[in-house]
Motif scaffolding. Structure first.
Motif, mmCIF file in Angstrom:
data_model
loop_
_atom_site.group_PDB
_atom_site.id
_atom_site.type_symbol
_atom_site.label_atom_id
_atom_site.label_comp_id
_atom_site.label_asym_id
_atom_site.label_seq_id
_atom_site.Cartn_x
_atom_site.Cartn_y
_atom_site.Cartn_z
ATOM 1 N N VAL A 217 1.261 -3.143 -9.518
ATOM 2 C CA VAL A 217 0.839 -2.962 -8.132
ATOM 3 C C VAL A 217 -0.110 -1.784 -7.978
ATOM 4 O O VAL A 217 -1.031 -1.825 -7.156
ATOM 5 C CB VAL A 217 2.076 -2.796 -7.213
ATOM 6 C CG1 VAL A 217 1.677 -2.305 -5.828
ATOM 7 C CG2 VAL A 217 2.821 -4.129 -7.098
ATOM 8 N N ILE A 218 0.089 -0.713 -8.768
ATOM 9 C CA ILE A 218 -0.751 0.483 -8.581
ATOM 10 C C ILE A 218 -1.991 0.470 -9.468
ATOM 11 O O ILE A 218 -2.718 1.464 -9.516
ATOM 12 C CB ILE A 218 0.052 1.778 -8.824
ATOM 13 C CG1 ILE A 218 0.452 1.888 -10.305
ATOM 14 C CG2 ILE A 218 1.255 1.863 -7.916
ATOM 15 C CD1 ILE A 218 1.003 3.257 -10.660
ATOM 16 N N SER B 193 -1.319 7.819 -7.695
ATOM 17 C CA SER B 193 -1.476 6.867 -6.601
ATOM 18 C C SER B 193 -2.803 6.125 -6.725
ATOM 19 O O SER B 193 -3.694 6.529 -7.471
ATOM 20 C CB SER B 193 -1.403 7.590 -5.261
ATOM 21 O OG SER B 193 -2.447 8.553 -5.169
ATOM 22 N N ALA B 194 -2.913 5.034 -5.974
ATOM 23 C CA ALA B 194 -4.135 4.226 -5.980
ATOM 24 C C ALA B 194 -4.569 3.984 -4.549
ATOM 25 O O ALA B 194 -3.774 4.060 -3.605
ATOM 26 C CB ALA B 194 -3.888 2.897 -6.695
ATOM 27 N N ALA B 195 -5.845 3.690 -4.370
ATOM 28 C CA ALA B 195 -6.398 3.447 -3.034
ATOM 29 C C ALA B 195 -5.750 2.217 -2.414
ATOM 30 O O ALA B 195 -5.317 1.295 -3.127
ATOM 31 C CB ALA B 195 -7.908 3.257 -3.122
ATOM 32 N N PRO B 196 -5.672 2.151 -1.090
ATOM 33 C CA PRO B 196 -5.065 0.985 -0.440
ATOM 34 C C PRO B 196 -5.850 -0.288 -0.690
ATOM 35 O O PRO B 196 -7.078 -0.263 -0.848
ATOM 36 C CB PRO B 196 -5.061 1.368 1.046
ATOM 37 C CG PRO B 196 -6.091 2.441 1.183
ATOM 38 C CD PRO B 196 -6.098 3.178 -0.116
ATOM 39 N N ASN C 229 0.820 -1.218 0.000
ATOM 40 C CA ASN C 229 0.000 0.000 0.000
ATOM 41 C C ASN C 229 0.848 1.260 0.000
ATOM 42 O O ASN C 229 0.408 2.306 -0.498
ATOM 43 C CB ASN C 229 -0.964 -0.018 1.187
ATOM 44 C CG ASN C 229 -2.167 -0.917 0.928
ATOM 45 O OD1 ASN C 229 -2.557 -1.116 -0.234
ATOM 46 N ND2 ASN C 229 -2.749 -1.460 1.974
ATOM 47 N N SER C 230 2.059 1.179 0.524
ATOM 48 C CA SER C 230 2.945 2.354 0.458
ATOM 49 C C SER C 230 3.360 2.627 -0.984
ATOM 50 O O SER C 230 3.500 3.788 -1.388
ATOM 51 C CB SER C 230 4.181 2.137 1.344
ATOM 52 O OG SER C 230 5.059 1.165 0.794
ATOM 53 N N VAL C 231 3.544 1.569 -1.769
ATOM 54 C CA VAL C 231 3.855 1.748 -3.192
ATOM 55 C C VAL C 231 2.653 2.348 -3.916
ATOM 56 O O VAL C 231 2.780 3.250 -4.737
ATOM 57 C CB VAL C 231 4.262 0.398 -3.826
ATOM 58 C CG1 VAL C 231 4.487 0.563 -5.330
ATOM 59 C CG2 VAL C 231 5.512 -0.148 -3.147
ATOM 60 N N LEU D 77 -7.377 -3.187 -9.142
ATOM 61 C CA LEU D 77 -7.075 -4.197 -8.134
ATOM 62 C C LEU D 77 -7.410 -3.629 -6.759
ATOM 63 O O LEU D 77 -6.932 -2.557 -6.388
ATOM 64 C CB LEU D 77 -5.603 -4.598 -8.222
ATOM 65 C CG LEU D 77 -5.148 -5.120 -9.588
ATOM 66 C CD1 LEU D 77 -3.651 -5.392 -9.587
ATOM 67 C CD2 LEU D 77 -5.921 -6.369 -9.974
ATOM 68 N N ARG D 78 -8.212 -4.333 -5.995
ATOM 69 C CA ARG D 78 -8.701 -3.766 -4.738
ATOM 70 C C ARG D 78 -8.463 -4.652 -3.517
ATOM 71 O O ARG D 78 -8.637 -4.203 -2.391
ATOM 72 C CB ARG D 78 -10.204 -3.455 -4.850
ATOM 73 C CG ARG D 78 -10.541 -2.468 -5.956
ATOM 74 C CD ARG D 78 -11.891 -1.826 -5.763
ATOM 75 N NE ARG D 78 -12.975 -2.767 -5.781
ATOM 76 C CZ ARG D 78 -13.561 -3.222 -6.892
ATOM 77 N NH1 ARG D 78 -13.136 -2.820 -8.069
ATOM 78 N NH2 ARG D 78 -14.574 -4.072 -6.836
ATOM 79 N N GLU D 79 -8.072 -5.922 -3.731
ATOM 80 C CA GLU D 79 -7.862 -6.822 -2.595
ATOM 81 C C GLU D 79 -6.537 -7.550 -2.740
ATOM 82 O O GLU D 79 -6.014 -7.705 -3.849
ATOM 83 C CB GLU D 79 -9.031 -7.817 -2.497
ATOM 84 C CG GLU D 79 -10.352 -7.138 -2.216
ATOM 85 C CD GLU D 79 -11.499 -8.104 -1.980
ATOM 86 O OE1 GLU D 79 -12.484 -7.685 -1.326
ATOM 87 O OE2 GLU D 79 -11.429 -9.268 -2.443
ATOM 88 N N ILE D 80 -6.016 -8.016 -1.596
ATOM 89 C CA ILE D 80 -4.688 -8.630 -1.591
ATOM 90 C C ILE D 80 -4.659 -9.820 -0.647
ATOM 91 O O ILE D 80 -5.347 -9.836 0.385
ATOM 92 C CB ILE D 80 -3.604 -7.594 -1.189
ATOM 93 C CG1 ILE D 80 -2.203 -8.218 -1.266
ATOM 94 C CG2 ILE D 80 -3.867 -7.027 0.212
ATOM 95 C CD1 ILE D 80 -1.084 -7.208 -1.081
#
Length: 287
Positions: free
Chosen positions: A115-116, A52-55, A40-42, A120-123
């Motif tokens: 990654v950004i 940037s993208a949402a966590p 999420n920092s990336v 993509l919203r879940e990990i």
């Protein structure tokens, strides 16, 4: 006489036993949270000119899929075995990660654009020794059937916004065109065909009975002089389906065709199909 030292020792051992059983479970949970924070920092920093993208949200089924990846299972199979229905996904393994090590640098250097990805919203994560496995996914979140009317009006608004300005569809320039009007008849034809595609898991302008878009409109009783049809599958949001059509020269040409006066759009969902959502948009000029 009871030996108090023995009693205390036994009691302590009983208390420690469940704690020792929990430690292996708590350790990976903490490691997973650290890895998610790194990813999420990336996403928060962005990269290579991309915003940037949402966590990302942690997902237990994706954790299971990441665990299966660590055992050599292919990504699609791992997701299926974990019971996770995705629209799209991305996985990566990183080796030689020190205990408590930060994976952000590796991700930012080698996998930043993946990654950004804002879709993509879940990990899910899994760690074994010095290796870390990550699975990022866009979850299957189809539009709700009860929102069909609102979604149809949203597609119409987006289509008319596109028609309001000149644009190129592939190599062909199109002038701005008059707005389309919503047609209940065309919407019903679109809904019937979207349901047919979803039920039988295919996407083609030729129906299972061999019918063309023009024939399907004629069968409905709609009297037309011009007919067109746009189809799509695997897309969850109206904004994305219109954007996809505009990026395709043939679909864009239908959206910008000045001869069309009316439109109807609908979607249907099949949760057991990999594509999941099927869209049909019918264009026509009434006679």
């Amino acid at each position: 006489m009871t030996d108090l030292r023995m009693s205390c020792h036994n009691a302590l051992r009983l208390l420690l036993a469940p704690l020792l059983l929990l430690l292996p479970l708590l350790g990976p949970a903490r490691a997973g949270a650290e890895v998610v924070d790194s990813v999420n920092s990336v996403r928060a920093a962005g990269c290579n000119g991309h915003p940037s993208a949402a966590p990302l949200r942690s997902n237990a089924r994706l954790d299971e899929a990441a665990h299966r990846l660590s055992q050599g299972t292919a990504l699609r199979t791992a997701l299926q075995l974990a019971g996770y229905h995705e629209v799209r996904s991305f996985s990566v393994s990183i080796s030689d990660v020190s205990p408590g090590g930060d994976v952000a640098r590796t991700l930012a250097r080698q996998f930043c654009q993946q990654v950004i990805d804002p879709a993509l919203r879940e990990i899910g994560t899994w760690r074994s020794g010095s290796s870390v496995w990550l699975v990022l996914a866009e979850p299957f979140a189809p539009p709700a059937a009860q929102d069909l009317g609102d979604i149809g009006r949203r597609v119409l608004a987006l289509a008319n916004r596109a028609r309001a300005a000149p644009r190129r569809c592939g190599s062909t320039p199109y002038a701005a065109a008059a707005p389309l009007a919503e047609s209940g008849e065309l919407s019903q034809v679109a809904l019937a065909y979207a349901r047919e595609m979803a039920r039988w898991q295919f996407m083609d302008h030729t129906g299972r009975d061999g019918s063309s878009p023009a024939q399907r409109l004629s069968r409905s009783g709609y009297r037309w002089s011009e007919v067109g049809e746009n189809l799509a599958s695997g897309i969850m949001r109206p904004e994305d389906v219109v954007a996809g059509w505009l990026s395709s020269p043939e679909h864009c040409a239908n959206l910008m065709d000045p001869h069309f006066r009316e439109m109807g759009v609908a979607f249907a969902v099949n949760p057991h199909d990999a594509r999941g959502v099927y869209w049909a948009m019918e264009f026509a000029t009434p006679r």
